[in-house]
Design an enzyme around this catalytic site. Structure first.
Site, PDB file in Angstrom:
ATOM      1  N   SER A  12      30.596  35.151  36.936  1.00  0.00           N
ATOM      2  CA  SER A  12      31.263  35.640  38.144  1.00  0.00           C
ATOM      3  C   SER A  12      31.737  34.465  38.987  1.00  0.00           C
ATOM      4  CB  SER A  12      30.303  36.522  38.950  1.00  0.00           C
ATOM      5  OG  SER A  12      30.976  37.008  40.079  1.00  0.00           O
ATOM      6  N   HIS A  33      34.647  37.107  35.353  1.00  0.00           N
ATOM      7  CA  HIS A  33      34.488  38.242  36.261  1.00  0.00           C
ATOM      8  C   HIS A  33      34.986  37.828  37.645  1.00  0.00           C
ATOM      9  CE1 HIS A  33      32.605  41.968  37.735  1.00  0.00           C
ATOM     10  NE2 HIS A  33      32.241  41.259  38.796  1.00  0.00           N
ATOM     11  N   ASP A  36      35.701  38.953  41.610  1.00  0.00           N
ATOM     12  CA  ASP A  36      35.333  39.912  42.646  1.00  0.00           C
ATOM     13  C   ASP A  36      36.340  39.921  43.785  1.00  0.00           C
ATOM     14  OD1 ASP A  36      32.796  40.902  41.669  1.00  0.00           O
ATOM     15  OD2 ASP A  36      32.024  38.874  42.010  1.00  0.00           O
ATOM     16  N   MET A  96      37.197  41.476  47.288  1.00  0.00           N
ATOM     17  CA  MET A  96      36.556  42.211  48.399  1.00  0.00           C
ATOM     18  C   MET A  96      37.499  42.277  49.589  1.00  0.00           C
ATOM     19  SD  MET A  96      32.728  40.646  48.280  1.00  0.00           S
ATOM     20  CE  MET A  96      31.905  40.274  46.730  1.00  0.00           C
ATOM     21  N   HIS A 110      37.046  43.122  39.381  1.00  0.00           N
ATOM     22  CA  HIS A 110      36.180  44.115  40.032  1.00  0.00           C
ATOM     23  C   HIS A 110      36.692  44.318  41.455  1.00  0.00           C
ATOM     24  CE1 HIS A 110      31.751  44.894  41.534  1.00  0.00           C
ATOM     25  NE2 HIS A 110      32.522  45.950  41.666  1.00  0.00           N
ATOM     26  N   MET A 120      36.433  45.675  44.885  1.00  0.00           N
ATOM     27  CA  MET A 120      35.559  46.269  45.902  1.00  0.00           C
ATOM     28  C   MET A 120      36.419  46.491  47.137  1.00  0.00           C
ATOM     29  SD  MET A 120      32.256  43.960  45.084  1.00  0.00           S
ATOM     30  CE  MET A 120      33.256  42.872  44.088  1.00  0.00           C
ATOM     31  N   MET A 129      26.277  48.492  39.648  1.00  0.00           N
ATOM     32  CA  MET A 129      25.883  47.450  40.592  1.00  0.00           C
ATOM     33  C   MET A 129      24.360  47.394  40.631  1.00  0.00           C
ATOM     34  SD  MET A 129      28.587  45.954  41.903  1.00  0.00           S
ATOM     35  CE  MET A 129      27.433  44.835  42.681  1.00  0.00           C
ATOM     36  N   ASP A 179      26.001  44.131  37.047  1.00  0.00           N
ATOM     37  CA  ASP A 179      26.541  43.157  37.990  1.00  0.00           C
ATOM     38  C   ASP A 179      25.634  42.998  39.209  1.00  0.00           C
ATOM     39  OD1 ASP A 179      28.165  41.456  39.375  1.00  0.00           O
ATOM     40  OD2 ASP A 179      29.735  42.938  39.801  1.00  0.00           O
TER      41      ASP A 179
END
Ligand code: DX5
Ligand code: ZN
Length: 225
Positions: A9, A34, A36, A38, A67, A69, A138, A176
């Site tokens: 990640s 990976h 993220d 956000m 991913h 979010m 998660m 994750d």
């Protein structure tokens, strides 16, 4: 026998040395990056968007597992795909029209994933499980790297694995949050297919070695026979 996958990640990487960090992953046994995203609304943190992902793509030699979010991810699916996302995972809790959003992701040619927060039961996936390529559980509350693994997730993995097997569905189970050498074996035994690892990889003295060790654990034999 097919092995489980490892996805470092990038959130935990040293962003002042991004080029080196990506080169390390490229040279390692890792399978995916990976990433993220956000938005400061779905989660109490803001990271990066497609502009940065496009730049990262030029440094990467592994697929991008993105991913999201964020609220209303459906507004940006095509843009994330264009920026280089190979898999796009949206949160169950952020998608009132999840079936439509999954179709939208697939139409771009990306693999489609759905993520569940720690409190969201896997049973809610009953009517979508056959349509998704990835189910991301998660194992911390989303928003930050470096948190402690929630051990109840192990039971959730087992139940999800059972659900997938019974339905003969193809979705991979991705875990994750808080994953590292101390718990990877248990997570794999429970039935996980993909391990996301941020701090345990990038903050290690020898990240490549940690990736190799995460890969070396035994996969759950049931899934891949
Ligand atoms: C958390 C993110 C995770 C995070 C994992 O909201 O979705 O991907 O980067 O980081 P670690 O492995 O450090 O818990
Ligand atoms: Zn993530």
């Amino acid at each position: 026998m097919k092995k489980h996958l490892v996805a470092p990640s990038v959130l935990a990487a040293d962003f002042t040395r991004l080029r080196e960090e990506f080169a390390m992953v490229n040279e390692s046994e890792a399978d995916w990056f990976h990433l993220d995203v956000m938005d400061g609304r779905f989660v109490p943190n803001i990271t990066f968007g497609m502009f940065i992902i496009e730049f990262m793509k030029t440094l990467a030699q592994r697929p991008f597992d993105v991913h999201l979010m964020m609220v209303e991810p459906e507004k940006y699916i095509e843009e994330f795909r264009k920026a280089g996302a190979d898999h796009i995972t949206v949160h169950y809790e952020a998608c009132p029209h999840l079936h439509r959003t999954i179709q939208q992701i697939k139409e771009t040619g990306a693999k489609a994933g759905v993520a569940l927060n720690p409190h969201t039961p896997i049973e809610l996936l009953e009517d979508i499980i056959e349509d998704v390529d990835i189910i991301l559980l998660m194992s911390v509350n989303p928003g930050f790297g470096g948190q402690k693994f929630i051990y109840r997730t192990l039971n959730k993995i087992q139940r999800l694995k059972e659900m997938i097997t019974i339905r003969n569905a193809h979705a991979l189970i991705e875990i994750d949050g808080g994953v590292g050498l101390q718990n990877a074996e248990k997570i794999l035994q429970a039935g996980a297919d993909v391990l996301v690892a941020g701090n345990s990889v990038f903050r290690a003295e020898n990240p490549k070695d940690v990736i190799a060790k995460l890969k070396a654990f035994e996969s759950n034999p049931l899934k891949f026979v």
